[in-house]
Write an enzyme that holds these catalytic residues in place. Structure first.
Site, PDB file in Angstrom:
ATOM      1  N   ARG A 157     -48.577  85.732  38.935  1.00  0.00           N
ATOM      2  CA  ARG A 157     -49.953  86.111  39.278  1.00  0.00           C
ATOM      3  C   ARG A 157     -50.912  85.007  38.855  1.00  0.00           C
ATOM      4  NH1 ARG A 157     -49.684  91.673  36.137  1.00  0.00           N
ATOM      5  NH2 ARG A 157     -48.712  90.175  34.766  1.00  0.00           N
ATOM      6  N   ASP A 158     -52.096  85.014  39.444  1.00  0.00           N
ATOM      7  CA  ASP A 158     -53.131  84.051  39.084  1.00  0.00           C
ATOM      8  C   ASP A 158     -53.902  84.576  37.876  1.00  0.00           C
ATOM      9  OD1 ASP A 158     -54.879  81.896  39.126  1.00  0.00           O
ATOM     10  OD2 ASP A 158     -56.177  82.786  40.642  1.00  0.00           O
ATOM     11  N   SER A 159     -53.209  84.667  36.751  1.00  0.00           N
ATOM     12  CA  SER A 159     -53.836  85.179  35.531  1.00  0.00           C
ATOM     13  C   SER A 159     -53.329  84.415  34.308  1.00  0.00           C
ATOM     14  CB  SER A 159     -53.579  86.682  35.385  1.00  0.00           C
ATOM     15  OG  SER A 159     -52.187  86.931  35.360  1.00  0.00           O
TER      16      SER A 159
END
Length: 163
Positions: A34-36
């Site tokens: 994820r983009d986290s």
């Protein structure tokens, strides 16, 4: 144009674009994450090295919040310069956003903290052509244009104060 690995960087170059955006979203997605900030900065750096080896185009990395505090940004900038990456974009928001209903909900760094991060990055660069872009998130966070401009001016000043 965005690229996220050596092959896509080469395609960007052969398509005639003049530069590459190393997007945090697509770098993460290409790793199945994820983009986290699940991808470590060293994983991102390793991918950027492969991209830089595959193309002669300048690469601007989406460095999110710099992978930590000013010390992390110092190391990141040194390593990016070593790998001939053209620059990094650092946001002034916090990665771990507070719960919106909390009394201290504030999804961004204090402008003074962000200025310290920018100065640390600029002081650490070994290539005078390296670019550190300070991304101001004030409007996205619902603040005024005057707040956005105040931050932008502070970040600009911090970038000029190299030791």
């Amino acid at each position: 144009m965005e690229a996220h690995n050596g092959l896509s960087a080469k395609i960007v170059e052969e398509a005639g674009f003049e530069g590459i955006w190393g997007s945090g979203l697509t770098l993460s997605a290409s790793m199945g994450l994820r983009d986290s900030n699940e991808a470590s900065w060293t994983q991102v750096l390793e991918t950027l090295e492969l991209m830089a080896d595959a193309t002669s185009l300048p690469i601007l990395l989406d460095g999110d919040t710099g992978y930590g505090n000013f010390n992390n940004v110092r190391r990141l900038v040194r390593k990016l310069c070593d790998r001939k990456v053209a620059g990094v974009c650092i946001e002034d928001k916090l990665f771990q956003r507070p719960i919106p209903s909390s009394a201290n909900a504030n999804p961004w760094r204090r402008w003074t903290s962000s200025a310290v991060v920018i100065k640390a990055g600029k002081d650490s660069q070994s290539d005078d052509d390296f670019v550190l872009v300070a991304r101001v998130e004030a409007l996205i966070c619902g603040h005024s244009m005057s707040e956005a401009l105040r931050r932008a001016e502070a970040y600009h000043a911090a970038g000029q104060m190299r030791s």
